[in-house]
Write a protein that holds these residues in place. Sequence first.
Motif, PDB file in Angstrom:
ATOM      1  N   ALA A 102      37.808 -34.290  -4.617  1.00  0.00           N
ATOM      2  CA  ALA A 102      37.577 -32.977  -5.172  1.00  0.00           C
ATOM      3  C   ALA A 102      38.730 -32.572  -6.063  1.00  0.00           C
ATOM      4  O   ALA A 102      39.857 -32.459  -5.619  1.00  0.00           O
ATOM      5  CB  ALA A 102      37.420 -31.982  -4.033  1.00  0.00           C
ATOM      6  N   LYS A 144      31.424 -27.416 -15.615  1.00  0.00           N
ATOM      7  CA  LYS A 144      31.130 -26.075 -15.110  1.00  0.00           C
ATOM      8  C   LYS A 144      30.126 -26.137 -13.967  1.00  0.00           C
ATOM      9  O   LYS A 144      30.266 -25.437 -12.968  1.00  0.00           O
ATOM     10  CB  LYS A 144      30.548 -25.197 -16.235  1.00  0.00           C
ATOM     11  N   VAL A 145      29.126 -26.984 -14.136  1.00  0.00           N
ATOM     12  CA  VAL A 145      28.129 -27.132 -13.072  1.00  0.00           C
ATOM     13  C   VAL A 145      28.798 -27.596 -11.788  1.00  0.00           C
ATOM     14  O   VAL A 145      28.587 -27.041 -10.715  1.00  0.00           O
ATOM     15  CB  VAL A 145      27.026 -28.141 -13.498  1.00  0.00           C
ATOM     16  N   ARG A 166      31.829 -27.347 -10.800  1.00  0.00           N
ATOM     17  CA  ARG A 166      32.754 -26.388 -10.202  1.00  0.00           C
ATOM     18  C   ARG A 166      32.114 -25.049  -9.865  1.00  0.00           C
ATOM     19  O   ARG A 166      32.805 -24.129  -9.455  1.00  0.00           O
ATOM     20  CB  ARG A 166      33.944 -26.131 -11.141  1.00  0.00           C
ATOM     21  N   SER A 167      30.815 -24.933 -10.038  1.00  0.00           N
ATOM     22  CA  SER A 167      30.135 -23.663  -9.775  1.00  0.00           C
ATOM     23  C   SER A 167      29.496 -23.711  -8.383  1.00  0.00           C
ATOM     24  O   SER A 167      29.511 -24.750  -7.723  1.00  0.00           O
ATOM     25  CB  SER A 167      29.061 -23.435 -10.832  1.00  0.00           C
ATOM     26  N   PRO A 168      28.936 -22.597  -7.930  1.00  0.00           N
ATOM     27  CA  PRO A 168      28.252 -22.615  -6.635  1.00  0.00           C
ATOM     28  C   PRO A 168      27.199 -23.714  -6.536  1.00  0.00           C
ATOM     29  O   PRO A 168      27.148 -24.403  -5.516  1.00  0.00           O
ATOM     30  CB  PRO A 168      27.619 -21.224  -6.573  1.00  0.00           C
ATOM     31  N   ILE A 169      26.409 -23.901  -7.570  1.00  0.00           N
ATOM     32  CA  ILE A 169      25.380 -24.937  -7.465  1.00  0.00           C
ATOM     33  C   ILE A 169      26.028 -26.315  -7.326  1.00  0.00           C
ATOM     34  O   ILE A 169      25.526 -27.192  -6.627  1.00  0.00           O
ATOM     35  CB  ILE A 169      24.377 -24.889  -8.644  1.00  0.00           C
ATOM     36  N   LEU A 171      28.853 -26.935  -5.801  1.00  0.00           N
ATOM     37  CA  LEU A 171      29.289 -27.038  -4.403  1.00  0.00           C
ATOM     38  C   LEU A 171      28.096 -27.357  -3.515  1.00  0.00           C
ATOM     39  O   LEU A 171      28.178 -28.185  -2.602  1.00  0.00           O
ATOM     40  CB  LEU A 171      29.957 -25.722  -3.983  1.00  0.00           C
ATOM     41  N   ALA A 172      26.968 -26.706  -3.820  1.00  0.00           N
ATOM     42  CA  ALA A 172      25.752 -26.968  -3.043  1.00  0.00           C
ATOM     43  C   ALA A 172      25.318 -28.420  -3.206  1.00  0.00           C
ATOM     44  O   ALA A 172      24.945 -29.080  -2.233  1.00  0.00           O
ATOM     45  CB  ALA A 172      24.637 -26.021  -3.493  1.00  0.00           C
ATOM     46  N   ARG A 205      27.170 -31.008  -3.878  1.00  0.00           N
ATOM     47  CA  ARG A 205      28.081 -31.886  -3.127  1.00  0.00           C
ATOM     48  C   ARG A 205      27.825 -31.778  -1.628  1.00  0.00           C
ATOM     49  O   ARG A 205      27.844 -32.778  -0.910  1.00  0.00           O
ATOM     50  CB  ARG A 205      29.527 -31.528  -3.450  1.00  0.00           C
ATOM     51  N   VAL A 264      17.467 -29.625  -8.522  1.00  0.00           N
ATOM     52  CA  VAL A 264      18.262 -29.018  -9.588  1.00  0.00           C
ATOM     53  C   VAL A 264      19.232 -30.055 -10.163  1.00  0.00           C
ATOM     54  O   VAL A 264      19.345 -30.221 -11.384  1.00  0.00           O
ATOM     55  CB  VAL A 264      19.029 -27.784  -9.056  1.00  0.00           C
TER      56      VAL A 264
END
Lengths: 289, 316, 251
Positions: free
Chosen positions: B4, B176-177, B179-182, B184-185, B187, B209
């Motif tokens: 990460a 950006k994707v 490092r964004s909430p999505i 994280l989801a 991963r 997604v």
Amino acid sequence: MVAVQIVNGLMEGMMLFLIASGLTLIFGITRIVNFAHGSLYMLGAFLTYQLVSHFAPGSLGGFAASVLLAALAVAALGTLFEILVLRRIYGADDLMQLIITVALVLVLRDVVQMAWGRNDVVVQMPDALAGALRIGGSYFPVFQLAIFGAGLAVLAVMVAVIRYTRAGILLRAATDDRGMVALLGINQARIFTAVFAVGSFLAGLAGGLASPFGNINYLLDTTVIVTAFIVVVIGGLGNLYGALAAALAVGVLKGLGVLYYPRLSMVLIFLIMAGVLVVRSLGRQTVGK
Amino acid sequence: MRPAESSGAVQWRLVVPAVLGALALLATLGQGAALVITDVLIMVLFASSLNLLTSYGGMVSFGHAAYFGLGAYGLALPLAKLGLPLWAGLALGPLAAALGALAIGALCVRLTHIYFAMLTLACSEIVFTILFQAYDYTGGDTGITKFMAPRLGLDPRLYGALVLAIVSACLLLLWKVVRSPIGLAIRAVGEEPHRAAALGYSPRMVQLVAFVIAGTLAGVAGTLFAVYQGNAFPDYAGIGFTIDALVMVVIGGLHSFAGGVYGAVIYTLLKTFVSRYVTEWELVIGLILLAVVLVSPAGVAGGLGRLGHALGRRSA
Amino acid sequence: MSETPLLVARNIHKTYGRFVALAGVDMALARGERRALIGPNGAGKTTLVSVIGGQQPGGAGGTVLFDGRDISGATPQAIARLGIGRTFQISRTFRKLTVLENMLAALLGNGGGAFALSARRLRELRAPALAMLREVGLAEFAREPAEAISHGDRKRLEFGMVLATRPRLLLLDEPTAGMGLAERSALMEMMVRHIAERDITLLFVEHDIDIVFRFADVITVMARGKVFAEGTPAEIAADRAVQDIYLGARH
């Protein structure tokens, strides 16, 4: 016409079974998807081509000996690969296991090109197997009938080994519950090596047997592996009898498809493969990974 | 292993010199080199899109080239057969890939592990076979050619700069994707779908997604490639391109954002230069692959990371 | 507070091929209750927890009501969103993510916004995530990958993640398994303190009898897929039949 195509399809199906049997055997026991199976097949074909030139042209004995020797050589290579490379990554993640067999694909493709070049080579059909046999008003190539017989023989040997020998019992135990085999104190590494040797032998054998059937070239590996995947997946990964049924079905479907929808037959077969996977997943409903 | 990247900020320190360096090479090395660099850049995007699935989403796709191919044919078909203008083709390429990824992904995320890999393979072979067999529409194995001037008729250096801009923008978006909430989801689901579900995530939705984002970016790469070559062939959707991308990701380094970048650069340069001197470049790639898996499973990115760590420790 | 039980399980049964894992289990958990589930290996404890949590592929027979609502056969994520949290027997965390990212993922899964593309949501969640890490004693490891922390700390992390989803019912499957004696007690005390503070109802599977008797209000003893006995710790301790099949085997 339809009947002839069905019989032709069955014969091609047996060839597909020969290709797929080793792949499904290896997956069933080691859980490794051997992407190099097509490459081993290709190597078997080229080695047969090489060896057969040392015998009298068209001699059946020479052809049989060449195929057998080629298959043994391929088995030796597969065994070496298992011992030197694969053994170190059992338990690694899916991608690593797949990709290491892809590495073998790349290496073998170039080795084959270095040894035999990029042009097609042709193995001469043994005289004894050339020609056609008249059955019920239609003619069937003797060679294909012989392949069919060879497929049945391989199947019989495999079934006998799995059913009746100690090795077969270990194999079944290893497929059902690898932990149990470890508990019984059986050397799992040795089973895996043996299985990889047998699987590679079958790949080489299939390549050798099919060698007089069409042109042999360095692009054979991907065509063959994709075909083998289709059969193995439709039959159920690791399921030998399933592979047999799937191989025959795919063979017949291809035969009939050529008759009616030449362009759509391959799409149809891949659709069946996808459908089988999706339907199986409905039964196994789990949280997706 | 420290997969990460702990800070979400774009590491401009690395990005700016890389982009400027590529620009300088484009400007100074001449047209031939510009073609090679453009090829590398397109593969960087293609491999990085697959990397989102494999390194972050835990999904090993064996059919990623399908979306690359759809990107190419989404451009070529409307231009050649419908006579649509270029800008429409440029939009339709990635759109075709996105829709393809949505349809195929919706099926594939129902499956796990090797079954997922096999289903992605089957689906991409369906795409390939349709492109290959429907020759009335696609030209079959003769492909679609002469529907536009290769590289828009631009000087290769200029087209290279254009590709550099687009690929950089796509990679920033991908970053950006991730490092964004999505991200994280993606991963979280990729690593432990059961844990993620028990926290309230819908694993399949998250995976879908990821699949669509990856497919769309592969489509952008495919469209750029079709413009670059001025043609589209069924092979662009074939298993060969899929394997290329997988090999790039593994060589470059799994579980690292830069893995796709390093892998594509190394792979494409090797392919270009080694094949110029010896024919056996695949042998070389195969041996490198063996070495990576056995010696440094984290690939080049992982190796560099460890090196940087060691150097940092020494200087500290 | 209403008198209806928070969780009602009726006639739950589950078979794997010929093996009967659950043969008609009935159970009701009162609000705020701490219930221990004990029994020999293979009694069906983990299977029951999985049925309630929705982790049984193919579902199970019978009905599960959560706060009066039928949740039988619902997906794990739907059940989690309704307010049932769980830990796993072998703790499951996102091992390649950092400890902080694990907690952020937990907050996102519950609070929604998981499909957002803006990193701002993550920055907003940082403070609550760090606060929750402090509560379970892991703040100092925030930047470590979860795979690098100890087994016990991973159990704390998983517990903290589930806590962060604000469950009303918590299912803990062998919360102290694989830990030393002293550690077990400290971990359980920490967990129960948080559970009590938040009025969470607890159902936990546990093999350590001392832990069970210390922390449970009610004990359900399972054997061969059925409820064998149920009662307060005192009642269970006095039950000769239970001692024979279970306690006797241990002491």
